[in-house]
Design a protein around this motif. Structure first.
Motif, PDB file in Angstrom:
ATOM      1  N   ALA A 185       3.797  -7.190  -3.710  1.00 25.47           N
ATOM      2  CA  ALA A 185       4.628  -6.887  -4.879  1.00 25.47           C
ATOM      3  C   ALA A 185       4.035  -7.533  -6.141  1.00 25.47           C
ATOM      4  O   ALA A 185       4.001  -6.909  -7.203  1.00 25.47           O
ATOM      5  CB  ALA A 185       6.057  -7.369  -4.656  1.00 25.47           C
ATOM      6  N   VAL A 186       3.540  -8.753  -6.006  1.00 24.55           N
ATOM      7  CA  VAL A 186       2.909  -9.436  -7.143  1.00 24.55           C
ATOM      8  C   VAL A 186       1.703  -8.638  -7.631  1.00 24.55           C
ATOM      9  O   VAL A 186       1.527  -8.422  -8.836  1.00 24.55           O
ATOM     10  CB  VAL A 186       2.492 -10.875  -6.760  1.00 24.55           C
ATOM     11  CG1 VAL A 186       1.620 -11.502  -7.842  1.00 24.55           C
ATOM     12  CG2 VAL A 186       3.715 -11.736  -6.492  1.00 24.55           C
ATOM     13  N   LEU A 187       0.879  -8.183  -6.698  1.00 23.00           N
ATOM     14  CA  LEU A 187      -0.308  -7.404  -7.072  1.00 23.00           C
ATOM     15  C   LEU A 187       0.075  -6.082  -7.738  1.00 23.00           C
ATOM     16  O   LEU A 187      -0.534  -5.682  -8.733  1.00 23.00           O
ATOM     17  CB  LEU A 187      -1.182  -7.137  -5.853  1.00 23.00           C
ATOM     18  CG  LEU A 187      -1.913  -8.341  -5.272  1.00 23.00           C
ATOM     19  CD1 LEU A 187      -2.621  -7.954  -3.985  1.00 23.00           C
ATOM     20  CD2 LEU A 187      -2.890  -8.917  -6.269  1.00 23.00           C
ATOM     21  N   VAL A 188       1.081  -5.420  -7.204  1.00 30.04           N
ATOM     22  CA  VAL A 188       1.506  -4.133  -7.763  1.00 30.04           C
ATOM     23  C   VAL A 188       2.085  -4.326  -9.170  1.00 30.04           C
ATOM     24  O   VAL A 188       1.745  -3.582 -10.098  1.00 30.04           O
ATOM     25  CB  VAL A 188       2.518  -3.435  -6.826  1.00 30.04           C
ATOM     26  CG1 VAL A 188       3.186  -2.256  -7.511  1.00 30.04           C
ATOM     27  CG2 VAL A 188       1.823  -2.987  -5.548  1.00 30.04           C
ATOM     28  N   ILE A 189       2.928  -5.318  -9.343  1.00 29.94           N
ATOM     29  CA  ILE A 189       3.505  -5.587 -10.663  1.00 29.94           C
ATOM     30  C   ILE A 189       2.402  -5.925 -11.655  1.00 29.94           C
ATOM     31  O   ILE A 189       2.390  -5.417 -12.785  1.00 29.94           O
ATOM     32  CB  ILE A 189       4.543  -6.727 -10.585  1.00 29.94           C
ATOM     33  CG1 ILE A 189       5.776  -6.260  -9.804  1.00 29.94           C
ATOM     34  CG2 ILE A 189       4.926  -7.218 -11.981  1.00 29.94           C
ATOM     35  CD1 ILE A 189       6.700  -7.381  -9.378  1.00 29.94           C
TER      36      ILE A 189
END
Length: 163
Positions: free
Chosen positions: A92-96
């Protein structure tokens, strides 16, 4: 166990980075004038693209996935569930970052300057609140990832190693 420990360290570094932005860097820059804010963020966005940052930012997910594979092969399912949760939060961190923060950084970099007639208040207004809000989400997700992978390490250390 060493891979899982590495995942804890790199994930913790990333969580600390996003946390420090949320509680010190961005509140400090919020007090700056528009020119200072835009200039500082542009400089930060260039400076952060270095190997040390990439080691924790990309390395954390890679190590979490490696730990999951190793745990899948011979560990307990409870540990694997915590590693899986850590991976989901880290993803999720990478996608955001890739879909929100980096595009905003790129827009900020491409914006003109007052010398070219660019209104820095408008540039800042399109950037700051959205970037700060999503950085807070990254800080929470990376902290959750850190907590999950840390707990997985605790559980793995209590579990006898498979022979």
């Amino acid at each position: 166990m060493a891979v899982l420990f590495g995942a804890v360290v790199t994930t913790g570094l990333g969580a600390g980075l996003f946390y420090s932005y949320a509680c010190s860097v961005m509140p400090g820059l919020a007090r700056a004038d528009d020119r200072t804010f835009v200039d500082a963020m542009r400089r930060i966005n260039v400076a952060i693209l270095n190997g040390w940052f990439m080691l924790s930012f990309l390395g954390s997910l890679a190590l979490i996935v490696c730990a999951a594979v190793l745990e899948w092969r011979g560990g307990g399912r409870t540990v694997l569930l915590w590693i899986g949760a850590a991976a989901a939060f880290q993803l999720a961190v990478l996608v955001i970052t890739g879909t929100v923060n980096v595009p905003l950084n790129n827009e900020l970099a491409a914006a003109g300057s007052p010398e070219r007639g660019t209104d820095l208040a408008t540039v800042r207004g399109a950037f700051e609140s959205v970037w700060v809000r999503w950085n807070l989400v990254r800080a929470l997700a990376s902290t959750a990832s850190f907590a999950c992978v840390s707990w997985a390490l605790v559980l793995a250390s209590r579990t006898p190693a498979a022979d």
